[in-house]
Design a protein around this motif. Structure first.
Motif, PDB file in Angstrom:
ATOM      1  N   SER A  53       0.831  -1.207   0.000  1.00  0.00           N
ATOM      2  CA  SER A  53       0.000   0.000   0.000  1.00  0.00           C
ATOM      3  C   SER A  53       0.863   1.253   0.000  1.00  0.00           C
ATOM      4  O   SER A  53       0.575   2.212  -0.721  1.00  0.00           O
ATOM      5  CB  SER A  53      -0.930   0.014   1.212  1.00  0.00           C
ATOM      6  N   LYS A  54       1.926   1.242   0.822  1.00  0.00           N
ATOM      7  CA  LYS A  54       2.841   2.389   0.853  1.00  0.00           C
ATOM      8  C   LYS A  54       3.496   2.600  -0.505  1.00  0.00           C
ATOM      9  O   LYS A  54       3.593   3.717  -1.003  1.00  0.00           O
ATOM     10  CB  LYS A  54       3.949   2.167   1.884  1.00  0.00           C
ATOM     11  N   LEU A  55       3.969   1.499  -1.098  1.00  0.00           N
ATOM     12  CA  LEU A  55       4.628   1.591  -2.403  1.00  0.00           C
ATOM     13  C   LEU A  55       3.659   2.078  -3.477  1.00  0.00           C
ATOM     14  O   LEU A  55       4.041   2.858  -4.356  1.00  0.00           O
ATOM     15  CB  LEU A  55       5.232   0.235  -2.796  1.00  0.00           C
ATOM     16  N   GLN A  56       2.409   1.623  -3.409  1.00  0.00           N
ATOM     17  CA  GLN A  56       1.404   2.099  -4.362  1.00  0.00           C
ATOM     18  C   GLN A  56       1.211   3.602  -4.207  1.00  0.00           C
ATOM     19  O   GLN A  56       1.102   4.324  -5.194  1.00  0.00           O
ATOM     20  CB  GLN A  56       0.064   1.374  -4.144  1.00  0.00           C
ATOM     21  N   GLY A  57       1.158   4.072  -2.963  1.00  0.00           N
ATOM     22  CA  GLY A  57       1.030   5.513  -2.709  1.00  0.00           C
ATOM     23  C   GLY A  57       2.221   6.277  -3.256  1.00  0.00           C
ATOM     24  O   GLY A  57       2.062   7.330  -3.885  1.00  0.00           O
ATOM     25  N   ASN A  58       3.412   5.738  -3.003  1.00  0.00           N
ATOM     26  CA  ASN A  58       4.627   6.390  -3.523  1.00  0.00           C
ATOM     27  C   ASN A  58       4.616   6.419  -5.042  1.00  0.00           C
ATOM     28  O   ASN A  58       4.982   7.429  -5.652  1.00  0.00           O
ATOM     29  CB  ASN A  58       5.885   5.664  -3.031  1.00  0.00           C
ATOM     30  N   SER A  62       4.649   9.664  -7.347  1.00  0.00           N
ATOM     31  CA  SER A  62       5.729   9.824  -8.331  1.00  0.00           C
ATOM     32  C   SER A  62       5.163  10.028  -9.730  1.00  0.00           C
ATOM     33  O   SER A  62       5.678  10.836 -10.502  1.00  0.00           O
ATOM     34  CB  SER A  62       6.654   8.601  -8.316  1.00  0.00           C
ATOM     35  N   MET A  63       4.087   9.304 -10.038  1.00  0.00           N
ATOM     36  CA  MET A  63       3.469   9.465 -11.356  1.00  0.00           C
ATOM     37  C   MET A  63       2.847  10.854 -11.492  1.00  0.00           C
ATOM     38  O   MET A  63       2.940  11.481 -12.551  1.00  0.00           O
ATOM     39  CB  MET A  63       2.438   8.366 -11.594  1.00  0.00           C
ATOM     40  N   GLU A  64       2.237  11.350 -10.420  1.00  0.00           N
ATOM     41  CA  GLU A  64       1.678  12.702 -10.445  1.00  0.00           C
ATOM     42  C   GLU A  64       2.795  13.726 -10.613  1.00  0.00           C
ATOM     43  O   GLU A  64       2.665  14.676 -11.401  1.00  0.00           O
ATOM     44  CB  GLU A  64       0.889  12.981  -9.162  1.00  0.00           C
ATOM     45  N   ASP A  65       3.899  13.544  -9.873  1.00  0.00           N
ATOM     46  CA  ASP A  65       5.042  14.450 -10.001  1.00  0.00           C
ATOM     47  C   ASP A  65       5.606  14.411 -11.418  1.00  0.00           C
ATOM     48  O   ASP A  65       5.937  15.451 -11.994  1.00  0.00           O
ATOM     49  CB  ASP A  65       6.150  14.083  -8.999  1.00  0.00           C
ATOM     50  N   LEU A  66       5.708  13.209 -11.977  1.00  0.00           N
ATOM     51  CA  LEU A  66       6.220  13.060 -13.333  1.00  0.00           C
ATOM     52  C   LEU A  66       5.312  13.773 -14.329  1.00  0.00           C
ATOM     53  O   LEU A  66       5.784  14.447 -15.241  1.00  0.00           O
ATOM     54  CB  LEU A  66       6.356  11.582 -13.693  1.00  0.00           C
ATOM     55  N   SER A  67       4.024  13.642 -14.132  1.00  0.00           N
ATOM     56  CA  SER A  67       3.066  14.307 -15.018  1.00  0.00           C
ATOM     57  C   SER A  67       3.245  15.826 -14.953  1.00  0.00           C
ATOM     58  O   SER A  67       3.260  16.504 -15.984  1.00  0.00           O
ATOM     59  CB  SER A  67       1.645  13.918 -14.625  1.00  0.00           C
TER      60      SER A  67
END
Length: 128
Positions: A53-58, A62-67
């Motif tokens: 769950s933590k990794l999914q959140g990270n 990260s995907m939002e930051d990349l976007s």
């Protein structure tokens, strides 16, 4: 003879009971070990689930930051293109201004020479 048979039967029965107790104790020991292993494995599974769950959140962050970074990159590329176009336009305008100023300077230098020549001629005539 009946008493000996009875004693043998009693010993056999005791031995069967003893073996049965040992088998039951072995079974109970195995059951306890298996239950403990199941409990440990369940704890590990819960821990893995929490970590997942933590990794999914990270990953999501990260995907939002990349976007956002991709959007910023696209904006920066567009800004660079505009800047380059403006620089090219400025360069062309400045070059045109330079050419015009150079042409004007040459024309003014020619007129200055003409005026200086006329002035020198006038000076010579006045001296005569």
């Amino acid at each position: 003879k009946g008493q000996a048979d009875s004693k043998e039967n009693q010993q056999a029965a005791d031995e069967v009971l003893h073996r049965t107790d040992l088998i039951m104790q072995g079974f109970q020991d195995r059951e306890l070990r298996y239950r403990e292993k199941i409990a440990r494995d369940r704890d590990d599974l819960l821990s893995y689930s929490q970590e997942y769950s933590k990794l999914q959140g990270n990953l999501r962050r990260s995907m939002e930051d990349l976007s956002i970074l991709r959007e910023d990159l696209d904006l920066a590329k567009e800004e660079l293109k505009r800047f380059q176009r403006n620089c090219e336009e400025d360069e062309h305008r400045d070059y045109s201004t330079f050419v015009a100023a150079t042409s004007d300077r040459k024309e003014l230098e020619r007129r200055l020479r003409d005026l200086q020549d006329r002035g020198a001629e006038d000076d010579e005539e006045q001296m005569k």
